[in-house]
Motif scaffolding. Sequence first.
Motif, PDB file in Angstrom:
ATOM      1  N   LEU A 166      -2.467   3.866  -0.545  1.00  0.00           N
ATOM      2  CA  LEU A 166      -2.403   5.312  -0.307  1.00  0.00           C
ATOM      3  C   LEU A 166      -2.179   5.645   1.165  1.00  0.00           C
ATOM      4  O   LEU A 166      -1.701   6.732   1.481  1.00  0.00           O
ATOM      5  N   THR A 167      -2.554   4.734   2.048  1.00  0.00           N
ATOM      6  CA  THR A 167      -2.347   4.993   3.474  1.00  0.00           C
ATOM      7  C   THR A 167      -0.865   5.103   3.808  1.00  0.00           C
ATOM      8  O   THR A 167      -0.496   5.659   4.845  1.00  0.00           O
ATOM      9  N   ILE A 168      -0.026   4.555   2.932  1.00  0.00           N
ATOM     10  CA  ILE A 168       1.428   4.676   3.109  1.00  0.00           C
ATOM     11  C   ILE A 168       2.000   5.726   2.163  1.00  0.00           C
ATOM     12  O   ILE A 168       2.801   6.568   2.564  1.00  0.00           O
ATOM     13  N   THR A 169       1.580   5.680   0.889  1.00  0.00           N
ATOM     14  CA  THR A 169       2.178   6.588  -0.093  1.00  0.00           C
ATOM     15  C   THR A 169       1.803   8.039   0.144  1.00  0.00           C
ATOM     16  O   THR A 169       2.595   8.938  -0.160  1.00  0.00           O
ATOM     17  N   LEU A 170       0.601   8.304   0.683  1.00  0.00           N
ATOM     18  CA  LEU A 170       0.192   9.699   0.907  1.00  0.00           C
ATOM     19  C   LEU A 170       1.024  10.376   1.994  1.00  0.00           C
ATOM     20  O   LEU A 170       1.610  11.443   1.745  1.00  0.00           O
ATOM     21  N   PRO A 171       1.109   9.795   3.220  1.00  0.00           N
ATOM     22  CA  PRO A 171       1.991  10.430   4.218  1.00  0.00           C
ATOM     23  C   PRO A 171       3.449  10.451   3.788  1.00  0.00           C
ATOM     24  O   PRO A 171       4.192  11.361   4.164  1.00  0.00           O
ATOM     25  N   LEU A 172       3.857   9.457   2.992  1.00  0.00           N
ATOM     26  CA  LEU A 172       5.232   9.445   2.478  1.00  0.00           C
ATOM     27  C   LEU A 172       5.456  10.618   1.527  1.00  0.00           C
ATOM     28  O   LEU A 172       6.522  11.244   1.538  1.00  0.00           O
ATOM     29  N   THR A 173       4.452  10.934   0.718  1.00  0.00           N
ATOM     30  CA  THR A 173       4.564  12.066  -0.203  1.00  0.00           C
ATOM     31  C   THR A 173       4.720  13.375   0.552  1.00  0.00           C
ATOM     32  O   THR A 173       5.557  14.216   0.198  1.00  0.00           O
ATOM     33  N   PHE A 174       3.937  13.554   1.612  1.00  0.00           N
ATOM     34  CA  PHE A 174       4.045  14.774   2.408  1.00  0.00           C
ATOM     35  C   PHE A 174       5.362  14.812   3.167  1.00  0.00           C
ATOM     36  O   PHE A 174       5.956  15.884   3.332  1.00  0.00           O
ATOM     37  N   ALA A 175       5.841  13.652   3.619  1.00  0.00           N
ATOM     38  CA  ALA A 175       7.137  13.592   4.285  1.00  0.00           C
ATOM     39  C   ALA A 175       8.245  13.972   3.313  1.00  0.00           C
ATOM     40  O   ALA A 175       9.174  14.717   3.656  1.00  0.00           O
ATOM     41  N   ALA A 176       8.140  13.480   2.072  1.00  0.00           N
ATOM     42  CA  ALA A 176       9.160  13.782   1.064  1.00  0.00           C
ATOM     43  C   ALA A 176       9.185  15.272   0.731  1.00  0.00           C
ATOM     44  O   ALA A 176      10.255  15.862   0.561  1.00  0.00           O
TER      45      ALA A 176
END
Length: 292
Positions: A249-259
């Motif tokens: 989640l430390t990668i997928t969470l900021p990636l979700t907000f970036a997307a």
Amino acid sequence: MENQDNETFYTEDDLLQSKTGLTPTDEFATIRMEGYSVEFSDTFSRSWDFMKPHLGQLLAYTLLCFFSYLTLSFIVPQIAGYMGTLGYLVGAIVNLTMISALLAGFYSYYQKIYENDKVSFQNLFDGFQHIKELALYQILVVVILVIPFLIIFFIAQKLGVNDTVDIFDTNTYETFTIGFYLFFVIPSCLIFTLYIFTPILIVVARMNFWSAMETSRKLVMANFIGILGFVVGFALLNLLGLLFLGLGLTITLPLTFAATFILYTKLIEKNGGGTNFGGDFYADENAPLDAF
């Protein structure tokens, strides 16, 4: 420590630069009439390139968000318990508001990157500058979600399915698992989808909470299935991240907000006419309110 590496930002071929504002002057009227598509793979790819140069700061901040959430989840109920039943509702709103402000910091951070400004770790806390509007947004969403939540218990009591139904009793959730998902989880997903752009509009376009919610709703309704697919896709991605001891989640969470941010900027670009005026959207003479 400020990040000076502006050379690592995306190119003009990928996204518009600071010459295009992030506030839609016509509530996305153009693409709402003409329609738009949601390209998941392209948005995913651009999002990763967008956040990759700043991955260290984003990972650290995500861990801070997790720690803050766990801390608030422990402290707030303890304090709310002294206030009785109402305290749990107040505590939930306080918890949601604080976490919402923390997560909204991703958008202020991404805005700096988008505009090729110098960006620092402190920018991730800029979401707290909008905590009032974020709080009002969260309160209204809670009110909307509580309605179906209460309906299921009201129906259960009327039908005599369980005479000991208690909203705050965990056994009740087990008794009405199917109904709980139908009347609460599914509406929650739909409401989240409708208002997915609200925090961005509050933070980067400086809209008040109601203007942001209405603009998000109108934009999403122009392609609800596409946005819902986007939400479900990244929800599954975060679920995958959760399986790896939560570390993913430390990668997928900021990636979700970036997307989400990248998708928003792509819609701004497609619609055209973005500005930087901000403020009370409906009250601005350059932002005419259409009826529906």
